[in-house]
Design a protein around this motif. Sequence first.
Motif, PDB file in Angstrom:
ATOM      1  N   GLU A  72      -4.974   0.315  13.115  1.00  0.00           N
ATOM      2  CA  GLU A  72      -6.039   0.570  12.151  1.00  0.00           C
ATOM      3  C   GLU A  72      -5.963  -0.328  10.924  1.00  0.00           C
ATOM      4  N   LEU A  73      -4.738  -0.749  10.563  1.00  0.00           N
ATOM      5  CA  LEU A  73      -4.601  -1.591   9.367  1.00  0.00           C
ATOM      6  C   LEU A  73      -4.530  -3.068   9.733  1.00  0.00           C
ATOM      7  N   LEU A 123       5.661   5.250   2.978  1.00  0.00           N
ATOM      8  CA  LEU A 123       4.232   5.360   2.687  1.00  0.00           C
ATOM      9  C   LEU A 123       4.014   6.287   1.499  1.00  0.00           C
ATOM     10  N   MET A 171       0.840  -1.185   0.000  1.00  0.00           N
ATOM     11  CA  MET A 171       0.000   0.000   0.000  1.00  0.00           C
ATOM     12  C   MET A 171       0.882   1.244   0.000  1.00  0.00           C
ATOM     13  N   ALA A 187       6.238   1.361   6.203  1.00  0.00           N
ATOM     14  CA  ALA A 187       6.273   2.533   7.073  1.00  0.00           C
ATOM     15  C   ALA A 187       7.641   3.209   7.108  1.00  0.00           C
ATOM     16  N   MET A 243       2.544   7.397  14.509  1.00  0.00           N
ATOM     17  CA  MET A 243       1.967   6.935  13.245  1.00  0.00           C
ATOM     18  C   MET A 243       2.123   5.419  13.111  1.00  0.00           C
ATOM     19  N   VAL A 254       3.035  -2.964   4.623  1.00  0.00           N
ATOM     20  CA  VAL A 254       2.821  -1.572   5.029  1.00  0.00           C
ATOM     21  C   VAL A 254       4.223  -0.953   5.130  1.00  0.00           C
ATOM     22  N   LYS A 301      -0.537   3.787  15.195  1.00  0.00           N
ATOM     23  CA  LYS A 301      -1.836   4.016  14.553  1.00  0.00           C
ATOM     24  C   LYS A 301      -2.044   3.012  13.405  1.00  0.00           C
ATOM     25  N   LEU A 302      -1.000   2.850  12.595  1.00  0.00           N
ATOM     26  CA  LEU A 302      -1.122   1.939  11.451  1.00  0.00           C
ATOM     27  C   LEU A 302      -1.244   0.488  11.917  1.00  0.00           C
TER      28      LEU A 302
END
Lengths: 425, 425
Positions: free
Chosen positions: B169-170, A134, A84, B155, B162, B153, B165-166
């Motif tokens: 949430e992911l 990201l 992603m 990152a 962050m 992901v 959070k990821l």
Amino acid sequence: MFNSVQETLPREEIEKIQIAGLRKTLKYLKNSNSCLKEKYKHIEPEDIKSLDDLKLLPFTTKDELRDCYPFKHIACDISDCARMHMSSGTTGVPVINAMTRGDIAQWGEIMARCLSCAGLTEKDRIQIMPSFGLFNGGFGFHYGAERLGCFIVPAGAGRSLMQLKLIKELEVTAIGAIASYPARLIEVARESGFDFRETKLRVAILGAETWSDEYRKRIEEEMNVKTFDIIGLTETGGVGLGIDCPARAGIHIWEDHYIVEIIDSETGQPLPEGKEGEMVITTLTREGLPLIRYRTRDISSILSYEKCECGRTHVRVSRIRGRTDDMLKVKGVNFYPSQVEQILLKYKGLSPYYQLVIETVKGKDEMTIIVEKADNGITQKELEHLDLELYDFLGFHSKIQVVPEGTIQRVPGKAVRIVDKRKKI
Amino acid sequence: MFNSVQETLPREEIEKIQIAGLRKTLKYLKNSNSCLKEKYKHIEPEDIKSLDDLKLLPFTTKDELRDCYPFKHIACDISDCARMHMSSGTTGVPVINAMTRGDIAQWGEIMARCLSCAGLTEKDRIQIMPSFGLFNGGFGFHYGAERLGCFIVPAGAGRSLMQLKLIKELEVTAIGAIASYPARLIEVARESGFDFRETKLRVAILGAETWSDEYRKRIEEEMNVKTFDIIGLTETGGVGLGIDCPARAGIHIWEDHYIVEIIDSETGQPLPEGKEGEMVITTLTREGLPLIRYRTRDISSILSYEKCECGRTHVRVSRIRGRTDDMLKVKGVNFYPSQVEQILLKYKGLSPYYQLVIETVKGKDEMTIIVEKADNGITQKELEHLDLELYDFLGFHSKIQVVPEGTIQRVPGKAVRIVDKRKKI
């Protein structure tokens, strides 16, 4: 050309591919996991008879995608996705683009076309300077360079001295970067006595920000490179949507993968060739996040559907002037920061760093343009002339404040050009 | 297992593959562009009859590779390479590893084996936290996860809020990170009321630094994950050389790609099973930078050549205790910082951040151990006990200085554990 068959298709062929791709994408979307499919409930893909029917379809907006955070807008299962990327989220909830393996192959294909369009071959050594993460910039260049077969120096963002050292010592021939970054490289090169003419660098592919023709001229002179303007956004699948070619006659959009329209932002009506408006993109081959008529908020115009000098037949649009959301309205006048930049950078005595500070003074808008001196500085006479030129363009007087070189903060990533202190209503 | 045939080969098969691979690598190197080929002028690949003959070959050292900067040690043409990674250069001239497409496929293969060994499948969502760039960590996880088919992901380093959070949430199930980074994540999680038990995270694959068993225990408890220790270095082709398995019975080295020896650093003689010494790696399948008997300076020992509980037959070595260059000698006593860490972190009232400050006072070595209080802090009685334990291990008295939580600087990338202020002779 990386894909000379696809890049030189006759217009009729392109249109056939686009109609078929549009129907396919609509059909796919209607049967997908995306919560946006509801929008197309009453639309039959087979009812699309010509590209003209596109305008019957509803737009997709960034706010709609934001409401889908994190994955409700993704058409396939996340377990069918490979990775992603995500918009920065600086203007609100971020938008995630989840990509299938097919999407990554598509990204590699269009980015390889872009690099090739900028004159790169598998013999080139490319230093990739946007951050990998990201943000899609670094990985976009990565996939394109892997596909084209270049040698990759994966530098990532920042560490300008190291960047210069690698360019020289590793005999790098091309760089990919955020458009404002070369200004910093040039500055550090000067401070450290680094001479770009002693390197093998010849190409700079720049994007992710709007940058003026004057800035372009300056970069090309000082770095001794040819620059290419590359565009793209997280939502459409990242950097690589289009690039300008050596003929420098506009930005080619890869039309076998995307349909581009220019619309009037207010009325939503498509605009004819030559008229400036908001760029709207429909994806034809994306699987994770297929988009129908996505409003990019980027301002451009269709330049030509004719075959270009470079041999490519894909549509050309003008370089992006700004985004609908960074258009400024000061004292009732609408303009883009890039238009002010275009004027400022005609003056050799000013650096490419500037800021527009807007505030409310006694109930009225006031704009101060903070500019930085470059080497020799700007004379009083030049300053007066600049003032005149700005007034001529803006139609109102702004204060010009000249500060020493290095005053405006150098940030990694996108430059901060606007400081708007006015109270939002 | 990602590659159950290769990962469970009988010992005789492994040895056959290793002898063939060693001969092939020697032959390839002798006919290559590498300036190191001179070392093998008088050696005939066919004279290698058994793995025991390995010890007749000369070592390769980091200093030799440094002298080759940037590309003189690369065996093939740079135009046949796809990319490069580079050591940090913090201890001198950096070493570049230029990789062919074959090397990247090899990297993807061994990293996919590592991820699979840590229990990951294509259903997992992995958040990659080492930086992507010249450092090999981020891209190593990237190629492995692409090969295994996980959802990535990307990152990158930093932005701990962050990251959390990821993860949540992911619905991220696994992370890859530099070993010291989870300490920071846990700290930020506490500050922001983030609960790892409300996430789907179950695996943390950590490397690039030595980390003690006590630190490991703490991470596993606080993050509610199973941790895996992954090793590798730029020179041998990046992260993925080996990883520990669910049986937690040592780190498997992928022996169809590498030969591992443990030698006495002083004499250069190979050491038997169980004896601690310097790890030496020979690559069997690398093309850009093939290495014969590369002295890694990492301290480990051979644990077993027997088949592991997990089913894998590849040799197991002990977790890396330190590097020959971070072994400290204070008041004539040799020890590794990780051994001090192991003692400190038995105390719940101390945070995982610490520093060993060594200086010369009146001509003699003095060591101060700066430790940070965690939540409830450490009692006077515990402190006295810690003092005793440290004295028991070190054989000399060091000063323990307790500072408030957050005092020691949190840096992105590898942690700074040692501040050696002694004058170098």
